[in-house]
Design an enzyme around this catalytic site. Structure first.
Site, mmCIF file in Angstrom:
data_model
loop_
_atom_site.group_PDB
_atom_site.id
_atom_site.type_symbol
_atom_site.label_atom_id
_atom_site.label_comp_id
_atom_site.label_asym_id
_atom_site.label_seq_id
_atom_site.Cartn_x
_atom_site.Cartn_y
_atom_site.Cartn_z
ATOM 1 N N GLY A 9 0.514 -4.996 0.852
ATOM 2 C CA GLY A 9 -0.673 -5.033 -0.005
ATOM 3 C C GLY A 9 -0.400 -5.659 -1.366
ATOM 4 N N GLU A 23 4.457 -5.228 7.178
ATOM 5 C CA GLU A 23 3.723 -4.151 7.858
ATOM 6 C C GLU A 23 4.193 -3.960 9.299
ATOM 7 O OE1 GLU A 23 2.353 -6.533 5.965
ATOM 8 O OE2 GLU A 23 0.784 -5.665 4.685
ATOM 9 N N GLU A 26 -0.755 -9.242 -0.785
ATOM 10 C CA GLU A 26 -2.180 -9.498 -0.520
ATOM 11 C C GLU A 26 -3.011 -9.416 -1.801
ATOM 12 O OE1 GLU A 26 -1.885 -6.437 2.516
ATOM 13 O OE2 GLU A 26 -2.745 -7.840 3.949
ATOM 14 N N ALA A 30 0.863 -1.177 0.000
ATOM 15 C CA ALA A 30 0.000 0.000 0.000
ATOM 16 C C ALA A 30 0.897 1.225 0.000
ATOM 17 C CB ALA A 30 -0.882 -0.021 1.236
HETATM 18 N N1 CO8 Z 1 4.588 3.234 -0.603
HETATM 19 C C1 CO8 Z 1 4.997 4.406 -1.153
HETATM 20 N N2 CO8 Z 1 6.133 4.548 -1.850
HETATM 21 C C2 CO8 Z 1 6.902 3.473 -2.002
HETATM 22 C C3 CO8 Z 1 6.555 2.202 -1.465
HETATM 23 C C4 CO8 Z 1 5.327 2.122 -0.737
HETATM 24 N N3 CO8 Z 1 4.869 0.954 -0.234
HETATM 25 N N4 CO8 Z 1 7.529 1.331 -1.771
HETATM 26 C C5 CO8 Z 1 8.452 1.998 -2.471
HETATM 27 N N5 CO8 Z 1 8.073 3.285 -2.618
HETATM 28 C C6 CO8 Z 1 8.802 4.365 -3.306
HETATM 29 C C7 CO8 Z 1 10.011 4.809 -2.512
HETATM 30 O O1 CO8 Z 1 9.626 5.723 -1.488
HETATM 31 C C8 CO8 Z 1 10.864 5.433 -3.594
HETATM 32 O O2 CO8 Z 1 10.366 6.704 -3.892
HETATM 33 P P1 CO8 Z 1 11.389 7.971 -3.931
HETATM 34 O O3 CO8 Z 1 12.313 7.642 -5.073
HETATM 35 O O4 CO8 Z 1 10.485 9.117 -4.206
HETATM 36 O O5 CO8 Z 1 12.080 7.989 -2.625
HETATM 37 C C9 CO8 Z 1 10.584 4.542 -4.812
HETATM 38 O O6 CO8 Z 1 9.347 3.872 -4.522
HETATM 39 C C10 CO8 Z 1 11.652 3.486 -5.012
HETATM 40 O O7 CO8 Z 1 11.790 2.752 -3.803
HETATM 41 P P2 CO8 Z 1 13.211 2.531 -3.070
HETATM 42 O O8 CO8 Z 1 14.139 3.642 -3.386
HETATM 43 O O9 CO8 Z 1 12.918 2.270 -1.622
HETATM 44 O O10 CO8 Z 1 13.671 1.211 -3.812
HETATM 45 P P3 CO8 Z 1 14.682 0.098 -3.250
HETATM 46 O O11 CO8 Z 1 14.990 -0.770 -4.397
HETATM 47 O O12 CO8 Z 1 15.797 0.715 -2.497
HETATM 48 O O13 CO8 Z 1 13.806 -0.740 -2.162
HETATM 49 C C11 CO8 Z 1 11.851 -1.900 -1.343
HETATM 50 C C12 CO8 Z 1 12.695 -1.484 -2.583
HETATM 51 C C13 CO8 Z 1 12.600 -2.874 -0.457
HETATM 52 C C14 CO8 Z 1 10.594 -2.567 -1.876
HETATM 53 C C15 CO8 Z 1 11.489 -0.642 -0.520
HETATM 54 O O14 CO8 Z 1 10.969 0.359 -1.396
HETATM 55 C C16 CO8 Z 1 10.456 -0.855 0.549
HETATM 56 O O15 CO8 Z 1 10.791 -1.416 1.594
HETATM 57 N N6 CO8 Z 1 9.199 -0.434 0.338
HETATM 58 C C17 CO8 Z 1 8.140 -0.522 1.317
HETATM 59 C C18 CO8 Z 1 7.662 -1.943 1.460
HETATM 60 C C19 CO8 Z 1 6.569 -2.023 2.503
HETATM 61 O O16 CO8 Z 1 6.764 -1.747 3.669
HETATM 62 N N7 CO8 Z 1 5.349 -2.424 2.085
HETATM 63 C C20 CO8 Z 1 4.219 -2.540 2.951
HETATM 64 C C21 CO8 Z 1 3.421 -1.266 2.954
HETATM 65 S S1 CO8 Z 1 2.060 -1.282 4.146
HETATM 66 C C22 CO8 Z 1 0.886 -2.213 3.403
HETATM 67 O O17 CO8 Z 1 1.043 -2.683 2.309
HETATM 68 C C23 CO8 Z 1 -0.392 -2.399 4.145
HETATM 69 C C24 CO8 Z 1 -1.436 -3.010 3.245
HETATM 70 C C25 CO8 Z 1 -2.783 -3.022 3.884
HETATM 71 C C26 CO8 Z 1 -3.488 -1.714 3.725
HETATM 72 C C27 CO8 Z 1 -4.928 -1.922 4.147
HETATM 73 C C28 CO8 Z 1 -5.560 -0.669 4.614
HETATM 74 C C29 CO8 Z 1 -6.892 -1.002 5.256
#
Ligand code: CO8
Length: 258
Positions: free
Chosen positions: A109, A132, A112, A66
């Site tokens: 997400g 998460e 999921e 998400a």
């Molecule tokens: N949300 C927003 N932006 C994101 C996300 C995300 N989940 N993942 C990556 N991005 C963005 C980064 O912020 C970055 O943007 P910017 O260049 O502007 O800084 C761009 O994408 C590229 O990402 P990275 O530079 O971080 O890329 P890397 O190759 O270094 O890392 C990873 C890749 C490991 C995937 C890393 O981006 C990461 O850890 N992302 C987050 C993963 C995460 O925690 N996901 C879970 C999110 S919470 C969730 O999904 C809950 C779902 C349920 C919701 C239900 C509501 C009721």
């Protein structure tokens, strides 16, 4: 179906293709993307010419979860009153079989959403996880429920409590994905699987999906009864007559209902 900004949509033979397309955020799921995916999928679902839906992302990410930046400043009242992300239930309720082609990250997400599909075909680079916990929250789009039903308590607890990512090979071993293929073959193999499903008798494919899905949602005796009733019902279709006649006559069936 071409006014989308976060996805691309196309059709190929009888397959409705939806590709997540927010490369700047690794296909993170925001509200707009959810609305667009659900809208496109519901349209495909209602289209008699479509027999399967193929959902994919990019090489680097199916979806990295998400959109954390969109959610970060929200409070309980807003999340609850807007039933944040509740519309994904419409995607999970599609009657058309859905194949997810996953390469790269399928986290939170993203994992999921893949689990809402009926088959997950993973490239070797795929990484699945429910991280998460590292954001101080828990899965909210079915991760604690669908994952546990798919892979059992031991692996689900491991993924949900530690947040560790698992690779494609482990994901296949524990039953999270249907098949693993080399990355360069992912698109072709996933399209082939979707094409195979789309070539079947449509009522039979829809009922097969409904019956297997019922195993997720009901006690065994109810699931068995439901399956048997669907099986009986298929004897009212021309495709049952044709399929069985074709077998006896050693030829390929010609489906009337597709
Ligand atoms: N949300 C927003 N932006 C994101 C996300 C995300 N989940 N993942 C990556 N991005 C963005 C980064 O912020 C970055 O943007 P910017 O260049 O502007 O800084 C761009 O994408 C590229 O990402 P990275 O530079 O971080 O890329 P890397 O190759 O270094 O890392 C990873 C890749 C490991 C995937 C890393 O981006 C990461 O850890 N992302 C987050 C993963 C995460 O925690 N996901 C879970 C999110 S919470 C969730 O999904 C809950 C779902 C349920 C919701 C239900 C509501 C009721």
């Amino acid at each position: 179906m071409n006014d989308f900004t976060t996805i691309t949509v196309s059709t190929e033979e009888r397959i409705g293709m939806i590709r997540l397309n927010r490369p700047e955020a690794l296909n993170a799921l925001n509200a707009e993307l959810m609305d667009e995916v659900v809208r496109a999928a519901v349209e495909f679902d209602a289209d008699p010419e479509i027999g399967a839906i193929l959902l994919s992302g990019s090489e680097k990410a199916f979806a990295a979860g998400a959109d954390i930046k969109e959610m970060a400043s929200k409070d309980f009242a807003e999340m609850y009153s807007r039933d944040w992300f509740g519309r994904w239930d419409e995607f999970a309720r599609l009657r058309t079989p859905v194949v997810a082609a996953v390469s790269g990250y399928a986290l939170g997400g993203g994992c999921e959403l893949a689990m809402m599909a009926d088959l997950i075909i993973a490239g070797e680079s795929a990484k699945f996880g429910q991280p998460e916990i590292d954001l101080g929250v828990i899965p909210g789009m079915g991760g604690s429920q669908r994952l546990t039903r798919s892979v059992g308590k031991a692996k689900a607890m491991d993924m949900v409590l530690t947040g560790r990512h698992i690779g494609a090979e482990e994901a296949e071993r524990i039953g999270l994905v249907s098949r693993v293929v080399p990355d360069e073959l992912l698109e072709t193999e996933a399209a082939k699987a979707a094409g195979t499903i789309a070539s079947k008798s449509k009522p039979a494919a829809q009922m097969a999906k409904e019956a297997v899905s019922a195993a997720f949602e009901s006690p065994l005796h109810q699931g068995l009864q439901f399956e048997r009733r669907l099986f009986h019902a298929l004897f009212s279709t021309e495709d049952q007559t044709e399929g069985m006649a074709a077998f006896a006559e050693k030829r390929s069936p010609e489906w009337k209902h597709r």
